[in-house]
Write an enzyme that holds these catalytic residues in place. Sequence first.
Site, PDB file in Angstrom:
ATOM      1  N   HIS A 177      57.678 -25.298 -82.949  1.00 32.45           N
ATOM      2  CA  HIS A 177      56.873 -25.558 -81.766  1.00 32.45           C
ATOM      3  C   HIS A 177      56.074 -26.843 -81.886  1.00 32.45           C
ATOM      4  O   HIS A 177      55.999 -27.639 -80.952  1.00 32.45           O
ATOM      5  CB  HIS A 177      55.925 -24.383 -81.498  1.00 32.45           C
ATOM      6  N   HIS A 196      58.228 -13.608 -76.716  1.00 31.22           N
ATOM      7  CA  HIS A 196      57.822 -15.008 -76.863  1.00 31.22           C
ATOM      8  C   HIS A 196      57.954 -15.475 -78.311  1.00 31.22           C
ATOM      9  O   HIS A 196      57.451 -14.832 -79.231  1.00 31.22           O
ATOM     10  CB  HIS A 196      56.371 -15.149 -76.398  1.00 31.22           C
TER      11      HIS A 196
END
Length: 256
Positions: A52, A10
Amino acid sequence: MWFFPKIIAHRGGGKLAPENTLAAVRCGLAQGFHAVEFDVMLSSDSIPVLMHDPQFGRTVSGKGAVNQATARQLAAMDAGSWFGPQFAGEPVPSFEDVATFCKSNGIWMNIEIKPVPGFEVETGRLVAELTRQLFSVEIANGVPGGKLAALPLFSSFSFEALVAAKTAAPEIPRGYLVDRIPSDWREKLRALDAIALHTNHKNLTPEYARAIKQEGFGLFCYTVNTPKRAREIFQWGVDAFCTDRIDLIGADFAVN
């Protein structure tokens, strides 16, 4: 419908490195991961970069937003110190640099298109166009059967971004990303010509897993951080998942 790795690091390196950086991808590779997930959005000059959060303050210090800074300005920012002093000076990387590194090291990519609100279509289109360019040889050679694994996979919470990506690079496979599975998931997946549904493992049930698989779609979960849960969802029929705990769940993790 799932031709790709089953265990994915991830944001590059999970909890072992600053997310969405080249250092993170290198860390994942050092742990044996040849499959990574990361987030891509646009700078103010429409360059895809890894990030992000639209706003600065968590992984990049200061005030401001990604879409208010150029790619050059972002590359000069420190995206590593928040994680640890050993990563001080680690820059915000361009998507092209990371994709080039991944290709040269045999790392498969789950590219999450993560647009700044209001830039969904532009982000989906530009990320897809660049990806199509980077994988032009693979696309030209065709991707019958298992060769689909030679291509990366787009995913996004933004339906609009994925529609734009489909138009710009129809050859690159797509997965629709949701937190809770909506009632119209079949229609959404078919409209996108998606190969998989990506969902939060916390909101998945055995019944949903069975229904998704029976419809012929792949099933991917985020973010699974314990071996016990990984084994459970694999037994439900989940095809793959990403994990932050690449120290606990290795790239070669198996159900048994």
